[in-house]
Structures are given as C-alpha cells and as structure tokens.
Design an enzyme around this catalytic site. Structure first.
Site, PDB file in Angstrom:
ATOM      1  N   GLU A   1       0.846  -1.194   0.000  1.00 60.20           N
ATOM      2  CA  GLU A   1       0.000   0.000   0.000  1.00 60.20           C
ATOM      3  C   GLU A   1       0.879   1.241   0.000  1.00 60.20           C
ATOM      4  OE1 GLU A   1      -2.382   0.396   3.711  1.00 60.20           O
ATOM      5  OE2 GLU A   1      -1.663  -1.611   4.147  1.00 60.20           O
TER       6      GLU A   1
ATOM      7  N   CYS B   1      -3.788  -3.598   3.963  1.00 60.94           N
ATOM      8  CA  CYS B   1      -2.918  -4.659   4.501  1.00 60.94           C
ATOM      9  C   CYS B   1      -3.350  -6.052   4.069  1.00 60.94           C
ATOM     10  CB  CYS B   1      -2.884  -4.590   6.023  1.00 60.94           C
ATOM     11  SG  CYS B   1      -2.495  -2.960   6.656  1.00 60.94           S
TER      12      CYS B   1
ATOM     13  N   HIS C   1      -3.631 -10.032  11.718  1.00 64.19           N
ATOM     14  CA  HIS C   1      -3.019  -8.785  11.266  1.00 64.19           C
ATOM     15  C   HIS C   1      -2.704  -7.965  12.516  1.00 64.19           C
ATOM     16  CE1 HIS C   1      -2.154  -5.035   9.420  1.00 64.19           C
ATOM     17  NE2 HIS C   1      -3.187  -4.447   9.973  1.00 64.19           N
TER      18      HIS C   1
HETATM   19  N1  CAA Z   1       0.199   3.262  30.362  1.00 66.25           N
HETATM   20  C1  CAA Z   1      -0.474   2.216  29.835  1.00 66.25           C
HETATM   21  N2  CAA Z   1      -1.360   2.346  28.796  1.00 66.25           N
HETATM   22  C2  CAA Z   1      -1.537   3.588  28.288  1.00 66.25           C
HETATM   23  C3  CAA Z   1      -0.874   4.718  28.803  1.00 66.25           C
HETATM   24  C4  CAA Z   1       0.028   4.516  29.892  1.00 66.25           C
HETATM   25  N3  CAA Z   1       0.698   5.541  30.423  1.00 66.25           N
HETATM   26  N4  CAA Z   1      -1.277   5.785  28.091  1.00 66.25           N
HETATM   27  C5  CAA Z   1      -2.162   5.359  27.152  1.00 66.25           C
HETATM   28  N5  CAA Z   1      -2.320   4.028  27.303  1.00 66.25           N
HETATM   29  C6  CAA Z   1      -3.158   3.137  26.487  1.00 66.25           C
HETATM   30  C7  CAA Z   1      -4.532   3.710  26.187  1.00 66.25           C
HETATM   31  O1  CAA Z   1      -5.445   3.464  27.244  1.00 66.25           O
HETATM   32  C8  CAA Z   1      -4.866   2.960  24.914  1.00 66.25           C
HETATM   33  O2  CAA Z   1      -5.260   1.633  25.220  1.00 66.25           O
HETATM   34  P1  CAA Z   1      -6.802   1.180  25.027  1.00 66.25           P
HETATM   35  O3  CAA Z   1      -7.092   1.331  23.530  1.00 66.25           O
HETATM   36  O4  CAA Z   1      -6.796  -0.238  25.432  1.00 66.25           O
HETATM   37  O5  CAA Z   1      -7.613   2.093  25.860  1.00 66.25           O
HETATM   38  C9  CAA Z   1      -3.518   2.834  24.204  1.00 66.25           C
HETATM   39  O6  CAA Z   1      -2.543   3.031  25.215  1.00 66.25           O
HETATM   40  C10 CAA Z   1      -3.285   3.868  23.113  1.00 66.25           C
HETATM   41  O7  CAA Z   1      -3.482   5.132  23.694  1.00 66.25           O
HETATM   42  P2  CAA Z   1      -4.409   6.189  22.973  1.00 66.25           P
HETATM   43  O8  CAA Z   1      -5.705   5.568  22.576  1.00 66.25           O
HETATM   44  O9  CAA Z   1      -4.451   7.420  23.804  1.00 66.25           O
HETATM   45  O10 CAA Z   1      -3.510   6.426  21.673  1.00 66.25           O
HETATM   46  P3  CAA Z   1      -3.738   7.402  20.500  1.00 66.25           P
HETATM   47  O11 CAA Z   1      -5.003   8.157  20.602  1.00 66.25           O
HETATM   48  O12 CAA Z   1      -2.495   8.193  20.380  1.00 66.25           O
HETATM   49  O13 CAA Z   1      -3.873   6.468  19.207  1.00 66.25           O
HETATM   50  C11 CAA Z   1      -4.226   4.696  17.707  1.00 66.25           C
HETATM   51  C12 CAA Z   1      -3.873   5.072  19.154  1.00 66.25           C
HETATM   52  C13 CAA Z   1      -5.646   5.157  17.387  1.00 66.25           C
HETATM   53  C14 CAA Z   1      -4.124   3.193  17.551  1.00 66.25           C
HETATM   54  C15 CAA Z   1      -3.221   5.385  16.746  1.00 66.25           C
HETATM   55  O14 CAA Z   1      -1.925   4.931  16.979  1.00 66.25           O
HETATM   56  C16 CAA Z   1      -3.550   5.211  15.276  1.00 66.25           C
HETATM   57  O15 CAA Z   1      -4.314   5.982  14.699  1.00 66.25           O
HETATM   58  N6  CAA Z   1      -2.922   4.201  14.603  1.00 66.25           N
HETATM   59  C17 CAA Z   1      -3.103   3.975  13.172  1.00 66.25           C
HETATM   60  C18 CAA Z   1      -4.380   3.252  12.862  1.00 66.25           C
HETATM   61  C19 CAA Z   1      -4.331   1.819  13.310  1.00 66.25           C
HETATM   62  O16 CAA Z   1      -3.297   1.223  13.500  1.00 66.25           O
HETATM   63  N7  CAA Z   1      -5.518   1.229  13.462  1.00 66.25           N
HETATM   64  C20 CAA Z   1      -5.634  -0.171  13.811  1.00 66.25           C
HETATM   65  C21 CAA Z   1      -6.809  -0.819  13.138  1.00 66.25           C
HETATM   66  S1  CAA Z   1      -6.792  -0.492  11.394  1.00 66.25           S
HETATM   67  C22 CAA Z   1      -5.628  -1.594  10.765  1.00 66.25           C
HETATM   68  O17 CAA Z   1      -5.296  -2.551  11.395  1.00 66.25           O
HETATM   69  C23 CAA Z   1      -5.051  -1.316   9.421  1.00 66.25           C
HETATM   70  C24 CAA Z   1      -3.659  -0.840   9.559  1.00 66.25           C
HETATM   71  O18 CAA Z   1      -2.744  -1.627   9.584  1.00 66.25           O
HETATM   72  C25 CAA Z   1      -3.414   0.585   9.676  1.00 66.25           C
END
Ligand code: CAA
Length: 445
Positions: free
Chosen positions: A83, A120, A244
């Site tokens: 991709e 993916c 995945h």
């Molecule tokens: N200690 C322990 N855990 C902590 C923490 C700390 N100090 N601070 C935060 N966390 C946890 C949060 O609670 C959260 O866990 P939960 O989801 O279980 O609640 C996790 O860490 C991540 O924290 P945030 O949700 O605050 O993180 P974020 O808002 O910065 O974004 C994300 C997380 C949305 C995954 C982001 O990284 C993102 O957009 N990633 C790209 C999209 C993606 O990977 N999506 C996955 C599904 S789509 C897919 O699979 C296709 C692909 O390959 C892209």
C-alpha cells in the site's frame, strides 16, 4: 486435492530503528508505557536513504531464492502486495524482478507479474491468488513468489506515527509445501468503509479509533462466515492464531472477542460460568446499549480468568513478538505474526506438525479474511529465528532528531538531503532516477 501452501519465508527489515519508549515518547511528552503497555510496541523499523519498497522486497526475495536454491525458471508468478506503491501503472513486481535478474542466473520472462491493492489484506490476497493458481493446475509445475512490502509512514503529528514501520516478507508458494498447507475454506467480512485511505496521497487519512472498531467488526463477520463454511470453530482447535497486527494490543482486543465468540455454547463457557456467569445473549435484550455494556463487562471479566490467560499465552502472545520490535509492516504484518509463532515454536521445541493455525487478515477500507493452515512435517527446517534476530539486531538506532530527517527523506514532497546511516552490504539499493522518471536499482556486493 493438491496440497498447496508456503514452502519458504524470508524477511527484510528497514535498516534503521527508533526506540519508542526511549526516543519517541519523551519528545511527544508521553508516558513511555503508553507505547510498551498501551500499544505493545518497543521499536519501529525505518528505511535508510537508499531503501524503498523495491529494495526491501527484492532483498527478501533474494534471500529466499538463495537459501532455497530456487531457479528463476521454477518461478511462474511474482506477485507484490503493497500500500506504499510509487507507480500507478508499472507494478513493483517488475522493478523487483528486474533487480533480481541483475544478480541471478536466469530471467523471469515467462512469469506472470502483478501488484495487489487492498490495504494490509492484499498480502493475504496475493498469497491466496498464488495458492488458487497452483490448485487450479495452471502453474506448469512452477511455484510463485509472493512479496509483501511497505514503508508504513504516517503524516508527522498523526496518532498513527507511533505505529510506523518498514519491511518486507517474501514467501515461496508451491505444491507439497515445506511449512504450511493453506485450506480452501475461507471466511470474509467486507464493507465499504473510510477508516484509513490514501486518495492519491502518500500518507494515509486515518480515523484511528474508528479503524479499530472497523477491524473488530470485519474480523467478527469473517469468523462467522468461516464458521458457516466449516461448521464452527473452537479455541482448542488452533495451536496459534496469527492476526493482522497494526500494533500488538489491537490483537489483544481481537483475541478476547474471538475467544468469547468461539467458547459460546461450549463446555468452556459452562466451566467459566461458575466464575463469571454466562455470556449475555443479544436476543435477551431490547436495549442495544444495555447489551453492549453487559457484553463489555463479561469480556473484561473473561480476560482476567486463568483459562483465557493461559489460552492467550499459548495461542496469541507468541504471534506478536516480531511486531513489537518492528511496528506495523502493513501487508506483511499477518505474515510476520505467523513467522513469529513458528520461531517461538521452533525455539521451544514444540511439535507443530499436524497442528492447525487460524489466520486472521485485515485491510482497511475494509475487509477481513479468515482461513486455516496446516503445519506440515519438517516445517522447523525452514524456520531460522536467529537469522531474523540478526537482521533486527543490526538495525542502526536513530535519535528522534534523526528520525525527523529520515521521515523527510521518505516524504515524496520534500527535498532529499539525508545521507545514509548505514553501508549497504550484499543488497539492492535505490540508485536514482532514469530518463522516464523510473526508479533504478543496483546490487551492492
Ligand atoms: N500506560 C499504559 N497504557 C496507556 C498509557 C500509559 N501511560 N497511556 C495510554 N495508554 C493506552 C490507552 O489506554 C490505549 O489503550 P486502550 O485502547 O486499550 O484504551 C492505548 O494506550 C493507546 O493510547 P491512545 O488511545 O491514547 O492512543 P492514541 O489516541 O495516540 O492512538 C491509535 C492510538 C488510534 C491506535 C493510533 O496509533 C492510530 O491511529 N494508529 C493507526 C491506525 C491503526 O493502526 N488502526 C488499527 C486498526 S486499522 C488496521 O489494522 C489497518 C492498519 O494496519 C493501519
């Protein structure tokens, strides 16, 4: 029915690595545990200045062909899934085949080459295409090389930046394979979604939180579809379940959902009922919200039980090891998960021959696919965990400030200024542009 599947696997990682808790978290003003515990990620791989999807794919395929002694004449098909394509017409497989022909004794003139796109999941689609081509008997005794390759970079400042990665997997697909036979039964969950897309742009538009919900919803549909074909599934049917893995904790969320689904109406649900009650059934609820709350409560309790934890440690945890050290490799990610489990089993001396894997692939946009794979006798001779560790361990570590320059270097709209951090050694490198704006590649001895 001819047994068809994966006969050999090799990987190539982007040669730079960024330590997320040590280097990335402090600059982002984040607690390092957000990365290590919240996402399950420790390091990301990045491409050096001379690396791209073609060099990484060609390097993985070259390792595969050399190790297995595959002659170009034996290859009837080269499919690339990515991709991160940079050419809308000429597929990456032609660039990779051309690069390989510089060093191999032979050419791929009679091999069918293509490029697969569906985020993916296209890696698994390319694998299935190769399997179907052989099973249909159109291969004239030849095998297929399937290459998954990506530079999974996000816009600076996007939450996805934490999950970046870069690398490639090359698989040789053949009849009577040496690692796994791929089942003909498949389940799909596929819906037009806009969770993650790249409409004529290099970096994705992402709705990160929604993408996680979409992943889980499509995976559940794919599992239901798969069960309608196979007559059901039970957690104990599968030694490992590679999913995945955009980041390991996405798999943690999918795993508990899958476990809940597959224990319903089984003796496992009855045993657990003594501790945590039985699963709420949607048909017993008029109020959707109340059902969602109760099911979430059940899953929270389920994930704390010894039975679930033991299953997770056995079937899921070994699949996310490589991912936690390299980040998201998009099309390669589920194939790294399978490899991770096989390396774990090899190191632990687990006798896997005759055991079944359940493989869950996903692509944004969005589609999930589920199929089974049967591990065959002698699989362990094909799996070299030390070689994978060596590749990962020799990556050059970069600081945050260096990461910023590396990101710019691979940003198509920015000027290229970054000198390489590493010396290429026995590998393909990007070597500048040709007269028709084509990218050119050389093998450095
Ligand atoms: N200690 C322990 N855990 C902590 C923490 C700390 N100090 N601070 C935060 N966390 C946890 C949060 O609670 C959260 O866990 P939960 O989801 O279980 O609640 C996790 O860490 C991540 O924290 P945030 O949700 O605050 O993180 P974020 O808002 O910065 O974004 C994300 C997380 C949305 C995954 C982001 O990284 C993102 O957009 N990633 C790209 C999209 C993606 O990977 N999506 C996955 C599904 S789509 C897919 O699979 C296709 C692909 O390959 C892209």
């Amino acid at each position: 029915m001819t047994a068809v599947g994966i006969d050999g696997i090799e990987i190539w990682t982007g040669k730079l690595s960024l330590d997320l808790p040590e280097e990335f978290a402090p600059v982002m003003d984040d607690d390092p545990e957000k990365y290590t515990k919240g996402l399950g990620l420790f390091k990301s791989s990045f491409p050096d200045a001379y690396e791209d999807i073609v060099t990484m794919g060609a390097n993985a395929a070259h390792r595969l062909m050399e190790r297995k002694g595959i002659d170009p004449k034996e290859v009837g098909r080269i499919d690339v899934a990515t991709e991160s394509a940079f050419d809308k017409s000429k597929p990456a497989s032609t660039y990779i085949a051309g690069a390989l022909e510089q060093v191999l004794d032979g050419v791929f003139t009679h091999a069918n080459k293509g490029e697969r796109k569906f985020a993916c999941i296209s890696g698994t689609q390319a694998l299935n295409d190769a399997v179907n081509w052989i099973a249909a008997g159109r291969n004239r005794g030849r095998g297929a090389i399937v290459i998954t390759t990506d530079t999974a970079l996000y816009e600076r400042g996007d939450p996805g930046e934490a999950t970046q990665g870069a690398g490639a997997v090359a698989m040789y697909v053949n009849k009577d394979p040496s690692i796994v036979e791929i089942s003909m039964e498949q389940g799909f969950g596929s819906v037009d979604e806009t969770d993650f897309l790249k409409p004529n742009q290099q970096f994705p538009s992402v709705d990160g939180k929604r993408s996680m919900q979409v992943y889980l919803a499509r995976m559940r549909e794919a599992l239901e579809d798969f069960e309608s074909e196979t007559g059901g599934s039970h957690p104990d049917d599968y030694r490992f379940i590679p999913f995945h893995t955009p980041f390991p904790n996405m798999v943690r969320k999918a795993a508990v959902l899958g476990y809940r689904h597959t224990i319903r109406d089984t003796e496992l649900e009855d045993t657990l009922a003594e501790q945590i009650g039985r699963q709420p059934r949607s048909e017993e609820y008029d109020d959707r919200e109340a059902f969602s709350e109760d099911i979430q409560e059940y899953m929270d309790a389920l994930s704390e039980t010894d039975m679930y934890r033991e299953w997770y440690e056995r079937a899921i945890k070994p699949t996310v090891d490589i991912s936690s050290r390299v980040g998201n490799w998009y099309t390669s990610s589920v194939h790294l998960a399978r490899l991770s489990a096989l390396i774990h089993a090899n190191r632990k001396g687990i006798d896997l021959a005759g055991e079944t894997l359940l493989v869950g692939s996903y692509g944004s946009g969005a589609q999930a696919e589920i199929h089974e794979e049967l591990v065959v006798e002698g699989w362990e001779d094909e799996i070299d965990g030390d070689a994978v560790d060596t590749l990962l361990n020799v990556r050059h570590p970069i600081t945050f400030e260096e990461y910023e320059r590396v990101h710019d270097q691979h940003n198509h709209s920015k000027e290229k200024v970054q000198e390489p951090f590493t010396e290429p050694d026995g590998e393909f490198v990007f070597d500048g542009w040709g007269p028709m704006n084509e990218r050119q590649y050389t093998f450095i001895e």
